[in-house]
Design a protein around this motif. Structure first.
Motif, PDB file in Angstrom:
ATOM      1  N   ILE A 558      -1.103  -1.202   5.645  1.00 40.35           N
ATOM      2  CA  ILE A 558      -1.674  -1.274   4.106  1.00 40.35           C
ATOM      3  C   ILE A 558      -0.365  -1.688   3.634  1.00 40.35           C
ATOM      4  O   ILE A 558       0.290  -1.794   3.824  1.00 40.35           O
ATOM      5  N   CYS A 581      -3.247  -3.099  -0.878  1.00 37.52           N
ATOM      6  CA  CYS A 581      -3.672  -2.276  -2.221  1.00 37.52           C
ATOM      7  C   CYS A 581      -3.165  -3.316  -3.692  1.00 37.52           C
ATOM      8  O   CYS A 581      -2.659  -3.998  -3.422  1.00 37.52           O
ATOM      9  N   HIS A 582      -4.461  -2.974  -4.252  1.00 34.16           N
ATOM     10  CA  HIS A 582      -3.911  -4.317  -5.560  1.00 34.16           C
ATOM     11  C   HIS A 582      -3.338  -3.471  -6.702  1.00 34.16           C
ATOM     12  O   HIS A 582      -3.567  -2.147  -7.027  1.00 34.16           O
ATOM     13  N   PHE A 587      -2.254   0.140  -6.908  1.00 31.23           N
ATOM     14  CA  PHE A 587      -1.474  -0.486  -5.586  1.00 31.23           C
ATOM     15  C   PHE A 587      -2.593   1.280  -5.409  1.00 31.23           C
ATOM     16  O   PHE A 587      -1.142   1.832  -3.854  1.00 31.23           O
ATOM     17  N   LEU A 588      -3.103   2.104  -5.649  1.00 30.28           N
ATOM     18  CA  LEU A 588      -3.771   2.796  -5.119  1.00 30.28           C
ATOM     19  C   LEU A 588      -4.215   3.329  -3.541  1.00 30.28           C
ATOM     20  O   LEU A 588      -4.632   2.045  -3.172  1.00 30.28           O
ATOM     21  N   LEU A 589      -4.083   4.255  -2.068  1.00 28.58           N
ATOM     22  CA  LEU A 589      -4.780   4.237  -1.344  1.00 28.58           C
ATOM     23  C   LEU A 589      -5.797   4.256  -1.519  1.00 28.58           C
ATOM     24  O   LEU A 589      -6.063   5.538  -1.772  1.00 28.58           O
ATOM     25  N   HIS A 590      -6.774   3.480  -0.858  1.00 29.43           N
ATOM     26  CA  HIS A 590      -9.177   3.685  -1.213  1.00 29.43           C
ATOM     27  C   HIS A 590      -8.727   4.193   1.223  1.00 29.43           C
ATOM     28  O   HIS A 590      -8.750   2.989   1.671  1.00 29.43           O
ATOM     29  N   THR A 607       5.978   4.260  -0.587  1.00 25.34           N
ATOM     30  CA  THR A 607       5.231   3.164  -0.461  1.00 25.34           C
ATOM     31  C   THR A 607       6.302   2.008  -0.795  1.00 25.34           C
ATOM     32  O   THR A 607       6.895   2.016  -1.942  1.00 25.34           O
ATOM     33  N   THR A 610       6.273  -1.057  -3.623  1.00 24.49           N
ATOM     34  CA  THR A 610       5.937  -0.202  -4.838  1.00 24.49           C
ATOM     35  C   THR A 610       6.068   1.239  -5.628  1.00 24.49           C
ATOM     36  O   THR A 610       6.418   1.101  -6.366  1.00 24.49           O
ATOM     37  N   HIS A 614       1.612   8.943  -2.364  1.00 20.16           N
ATOM     38  CA  HIS A 614       0.400   8.642  -1.984  1.00 20.16           C
ATOM     39  C   HIS A 614       0.239  10.098  -1.768  1.00 20.16           C
ATOM     40  O   HIS A 614       0.215  10.900  -0.945  1.00 20.16           O
TER      41      HIS A 614
END
Length: 822
Positions: A558, A581-582, A587-590, A607, A610, A614
């Motif tokens: 990720i 992550c965007h 930049f949240l984790l999906h 992370t 960033t 999370h």
């Protein structure tokens, strides 16, 4: 809301066959001949007519289809396609009110005319009646009050007297006749099994357009047409922009090879625009004439067209077929729609084809035509399982599986889509081939997934220089003359008791190191049995051990995150799947972005770079039977209270790695450890080189785990949080977007080139373009005390020409608050 003036009109007809395409294309060509910039548009999903529009206008032909892209995108797409045009000409489809079956005219010409508030000009073939046409036009004009018919062009008039009869009748109902085209105009638009012959296949197309433009100039009142278009009301809303729909997963420019030439003429202009916005270089290749794929191809798009017409010539290009087959079988991400699907079959009308899927394609007497709603039955390179899209089918071929063992033709593939009529096409994690045409402007997530796969492929198969980028570390940014904001090591003196322990370790270096005591102490620290802990030579050894633990089928990393795990997997011979992550959502984790078949997932928490922390429950959602999840908690001890840690979680398949390097200012002592599933810990221990953990590292593990160290660790974490808050507020006050996180560093978007400019002023910050998903506009800045931070702020003010001001609204804040301390 912004209102944009756009002269425009819709060319419609009572039914198919009245000459809409002839008149619309002729109008475009005639207006261009007058020196106007004209934008051509087509209602519906058709590819062929926009090809003629493009030839007439010199601009891409565009489609406007509410079913394919959604009503809300029609005006934005119109404004996008008509940017800088003097007038937009929109050609209708079928009869004025004919749309998707079973609906009140959805996606009809009238529907689009109403959505765009465009005046309508009717084209009427009058060859078989006279005054009756006035009744038809009157009925059309009265049928829907949201549709405004402003004039009529009469087509195929038998004589002047015949035309005058129709004109007189239309005048009596208040409808103006804008022109009369004679029956023997001499313009031939040949057709075949799927409609008109595409413009690209007609050598005489340019000459035909020139004749058509002259006929329109001679027989149509163009000034009146322009006047109608100019009276269209301004359109409210913003133009569609590909860059607003998609992001570039990396700084590379991977090549997507798109089939073109005479055999593959069908694709929407927005498809290429989305791919370019996603950081891909789009390169055309002609399967009829090119002997190899474009150099550097890391993605393939095979659109629609007429390969059945050119089957023999395509089959004779054996060199390209070999290259194409090898690329697809090696895992190059590939999307094939309709004609592309048939080209990938073993045979096409009994002529050898590429042969990637176990099926044969053949012409049939039956036309398959219509809108479709499709559901993805599995995860693939294009879609997520359960995802629903809209599209259309338009073909006379039939694809028949040949394996006899699977409805999709091969045990290696699942169906690409589930339709009401049954499964369609072939799908895998790198190939998506089906009959369904999908307009990616209406479903940009498909373009994003394809682009992500292409960028991932580019990184996974990159040259050593690109792998070196993954190996780039913050320590290479520093120098004796530079103020260091690049290395995430606590900027303060080590405790005297830690220094004393390290010095004693030198005296003990005469014996081989034994990590047994350290293992027990670390286990006690985290409340675990000793068999759930493995001391390692820093986190780097832990990453290498996990990379070599198994022959991972589909490891996923990720990103953006610390790149060492990715590099370790590549070094171990694995192909790595990148999950991005965007910045749009901080930049949240999906978890649902991770492929279901991923058997190893690596994520940082918080992370690097960033700083996003999370939620532990979000990370737990990654756990699956048969999957290993490795969480890099290298910076969690630098956060007060160590929130969201999984260091004590005993879930099956979970591993956590910790490092002492950063928090205790000992980068020269490689000290770290793995925690987690005892079976995995035992496997990792068997792969570990004997005595890899040094005596000094063991001494650090013992010293940094007692009560005295816990007190000092909390003090450092509190201090780092204060430093980070000061750093974040100072950047924000200068209007610099920052990502809200909890780590002892900040990811900031300072702009391209600022990294180098700061270096020239004696400030070292960490470049971010070596992290997948980021670019050179980003930098990572380590938290330092207030006095040191002021030197950074002064340099930024000088470089950016700004000074501290009231904080602005920052577009890149994650849904976490900036650290504050009571």
């Amino acid at each position: 809301m912004v209102a944009t003036p756009l002269p425009r009109l819709v060319i419609a007809a009572p039914a198919s066959g009245h000459g809409k395409t002839t008149v619309a294309t002729g109008l475009m060509a005639a207006l261009v001949a007058r020196g106007l910039a004209v934008s051509g548009h087509k209602v519906g999903p058709d590819y062929i007519d926009p090809g003629y529009h493009a030839m007439a206008t010199g601009r891409p032909g565009r489609n406007l289809d509410p079913f394919m892209v959604g009503e809300q995108r029609i005006v934005p797409l119109l404004l996008h396609g008509a940017a800088a045009a003097d007038i937009a000409v929109i050609e209708g489809v079928m009869g004025l009110f004919d749309g998707r079956l079973g609906t009140p005219g959805e996606s009809s010409t009238a529907h689009v005319a109403a959505l765009t508030a465009s005046p309508v000009v009717l084209v009427v073939d009058i060859s078989h009646a006279s005054r009756t046409h006035a009744a038809t036009v009157a009925g059309l004009a009265a049928f829907d009050p949201t549709v405004h018919i402003t004039g009529v062009i009469l087509n195929k008039s038998r004589s002047a007297r015949h035309a005058e009869e129709v004109r007189s009748a239309l005048n009596s109902i208040g409808i103006a006749v804008l022109g009369v085209l004679p029956r023997d105009a001499g313009v031939d638009m040949p057709s075949r099994h799927l409609g008109l012959v595409p413009a690209a296949e007609r050598a005489e197309s340019a000459a035909t357009l020139a004749r058509l433009a002259q006929i329109i100039e001679d027989h149509v009142d163009l000034d009146a047409v322009l006047d109608i278009g100019s009276r269209a009301t301004p359109l409210e809303g913003a133009a569609w922009a590909a860059a607003a729909e998609i992001t570039a997963p990396s700084q590379g420019r991977p090549v997507v090879a798109i089939a073109g030439g005479l055999a593959f003429t069908f694709r929407y202009a927005e498809t290429e625009e989305l791919l370019r916005a996603a950081g891909c270089d789009v390169v055309d290749f002609d399967p009829l004439t090119d002997t190899v794929l474009p150099q550097g191809t890391t993605g393939i798009y095979l659109g629609g067209g007429f390969p059945e017409v050119h089957a023999a010539e395509l089959a004779s290009n054996t060199s390209l077929i070999r290259d194409l087959r090898a690329a697809i079988e090696s895992g190059v991400p590939t999307v094939a729609e309709c004609a592309g699907l048939t080209y990938l079959c073993q045979t096409l009308d009994e002529t050898p084809a590429v042969g990637v899927v176990s099926a044969r394609a053949a012409m049939t007497p039956r036309l398959t035509l219509g809108y479709r709603t499709a559901t993805a039955p599995v995860d693939s390179v294009l879609a997520k399982r359960g995802e629903q899209v809209t599209g259309h089918e338009f073909h006379r071929t039939l694809v028949t599986p040949t394996s006899g063992e699977s409805s999709t033709g091969s045990d290696d593939f699942a169906a690409a889509w589930d339709l009401a009529s049954g499964p369609d096409g072939f799908a895998s994690r790198t190939l998506h081939a089906s009959y369904l045409h999908v307009h990616w402007a209406g479903h940009p997530q498909l373009a994003q997934r394809f682009a992500d796969a292409v960028h991932h492929r580019a990184v996974s198969t990159s040259c050593p220089a690109t792998r070196d980028m993954l190996r780039h570390h913050g320590d290479s940014e520093t120098g004796s003359s530079l103020l260091d904001f690049a290395v995430n090591v606590y900027a303060g003196p080590r405790p005297t008791w830690l220094d004393a322990a390290l010095h004693r370790a030198v005296d003990d270096a005469a014996a081989y190191p034994d990590a047994t005591e350290a293992r027990a102490v670390l286990a006690t620290l985290h409340g675990r049995p000793a068999n759930e802990v493995l001391p390692t030579a820093g986190a780097s050894e832990a990453f290498s051990l996990v990379a070599s633990l198994r022959r991972w089928r589909r490891p996923a990393v990720i990103h953006p995150q610390f790149t060492e795990p990715h590099a370790a997997l590549l070094d171990a011979g694995h192909t790595v799947f990148t999950v991005l992550c965007h910045p749009e959502d901080g930049f949240l984790l999906h978890p649902d972005a991770v492929p279901e078949d991923a058997d190893l997932v690596i994520v940082g928490n918080p992370t690097n770079p960033t700083g996003v922390l999370h939620p532990a429950n979000t990370i737990r959602q990654l756990l699956r039977p048969g999957r290993v999840v490795l969480v890099d908690e290298a910076f969690l001890d630098a956060i007060p209270g160590q929130p969201e840690t999984l260091a004590g979680d005993r879930s099956a398949g979970l591993l956590v790695t910790r490092s002492l390097t950063k928090h205790w200012s000992i980068p020269g002592v490689r000290a770290g450890y793995l925690l987690g599933d005892p079976t995995l810990i035992a496997d990792a221990a068997r792969h570990q080189v004997p005595w890899s953990v040094s005596t000094s590292a063991i001494a650090a593990m013992l010293s940094c785990s007692d009560d005295r160290a816990c007190v000092e660790s909390r003090r450092r974490a509190t201090e780092l949080a204060q430093w980070r808050t000061n750093l974040t507020e100072g950047l924000a006050s200068r209007g610099i977007p920052v990502v809200t996180g909890r780590a002892p560093f900040v990811l900031a978007r300072v702009g391209a080139g600022v990294h180098g400019s700061l270096r020239n002023k004696g400030i070292a910050v960490r470049r971010a373009d070596t992290f997948p998903g980021l670019g050179d506009a980003w930098v990572r800045i380590a938290a330092r005390n207030a006095a040191t931070a002021e030197q950074l702020f002064a340099a930024l003010d000088d470089v950016l020409g700004v000074s501290s001001r009231a904080p602005t609204t920052l577009p890149l804040l994650a849904p976490q608050s900036v650290d504050t301390l009571s």
